[in-house]
Design an enzyme around this catalytic site. Sequence first.
Site, PDB file in Angstrom:
ATOM      1  N   GLY A  73       0.836  -1.200   0.000  1.00 22.06           N
ATOM      2  CA  GLY A  73       0.000   0.000   0.000  1.00 22.06           C
ATOM      3  C   GLY A  73       0.865   1.241   0.000  1.00 22.06           C
TER       4      GLY A  73
ATOM      5  N   GLY B  69       0.721   3.933   4.341  1.00 21.36           N
ATOM      6  CA  GLY B  69       1.734   2.975   3.925  1.00 21.36           C
ATOM      7  C   GLY B  69       3.077   3.637   3.695  1.00 21.36           C
TER       8      GLY B  69
ATOM      9  CE  LYS C 254      -4.923   3.014  13.366  1.00 18.43           C
ATOM     10  NZ  LYS C 254      -4.477   4.294  13.943  1.00 18.43           N
TER      11      LYS C 254
ATOM     12  CE  LYS D 207      -8.589   5.730  14.135  1.00 25.42           C
ATOM     13  NZ  LYS D 207      -7.985   6.646  13.164  1.00 25.42           N
TER      14      LYS D 207
ATOM     15  CB  THR E 199      -9.048  10.081  14.779  1.00 23.78           C
ATOM     16  OG1 THR E 199      -7.931   9.203  14.721  1.00 23.78           O
ATOM     17  CG2 THR E 199      -9.842   9.925  13.504  1.00 23.78           C
TER      18      THR E 199
END
Length: 334
Positions: free
Chosen positions: A9, A14, A107, A192, A249
């Site tokens: 990625g 990545g 995630k 999250k 986040t």
Amino acid sequence: MTTRFAVFGAGSWGTAFAVVLADAGCEVSLWGRRSELVDVINTTGTNPEYFPGVELPTGITATTDPAKAASGADFVVLVPPSQTLRANLSTWAPAIAPTTVLVSLMKGVELGTAKLMSEVIADVTEAGPERIAVVSGPNLAGEIVRRQPAASVVACKDESVAMRLQAACHSSFFRPYTSSDVIGCELGGAVKNVIALAVGIADGMGLGDNTKATLITRGLAETTRLGEAMGADPRTFAGLAGMGDLFATCSSPLSRNNTFGANLGRGMTLQETIAATKQTAEGVKSCLSVLDLAHRHGVDMPITNTVVDIVHGGKPPQAAVKELMSRSAKPERH
């Protein structure tokens, strides 16, 4: 002996993690889907599509060939969008040696199956828990690639594997901690994104810090409830993979999910917001699978439910907030 990594990625996270690894002294092969981007990375030592002006370490080479990327790798790092992992990994798996450790940087929760990314990896590769690790924490790629200090958690059921990964990615600006709580670390990272959508929506509506603090705190509470029901250690959610990742986040303009939510809160439609978003906001799809996971475990997640109502049900944010605040009063439980 130099540790060799294959990073599948070449997007923002990545690339940023490849920088961490190379700066820590590892040899990194970065797999990318598009030959034009791979060529630019190899010829200029930069990834201008995601990080213009940022010079990559010399220890990183890029390729479009999965077999070449995975050849001799001690660790294979997986960074595709979570909803494409199963299909992508099915293609890559034949190139991965049976002793290689598989590391998830994703995630999300898979739609339909409600499986965590480690479970999808196990499904596709039949790898045991000693070969599957995750990295989670406050991982805003734009800061990490510029070598701003950050810490994260590397988790694996096998403590010795977690320690090997910890040693391999520990650099002067990236500090990893170990854990054996794979479920807790993954769940914190997935939920999250959903809570960040809620906070972004509130921000876009012009609501203040009390509202956002309430969403963050109660969002952490519902994440912890789900984690405990799934066998996670509740203490994980007070750490980097829980509160740390949630705070970063929900509060940063670099967060895709926060920005996506803010556009919805300003009155943009879902399709308009998707069109305005260049990169994947994992919470948009994961909110559905997280809610599915909550239903399967009999856990009440009102903020997640509200996000699903707004994002996928078309409920006006003002009506959704009023409904959320009108729920019956109850004691605060931790």
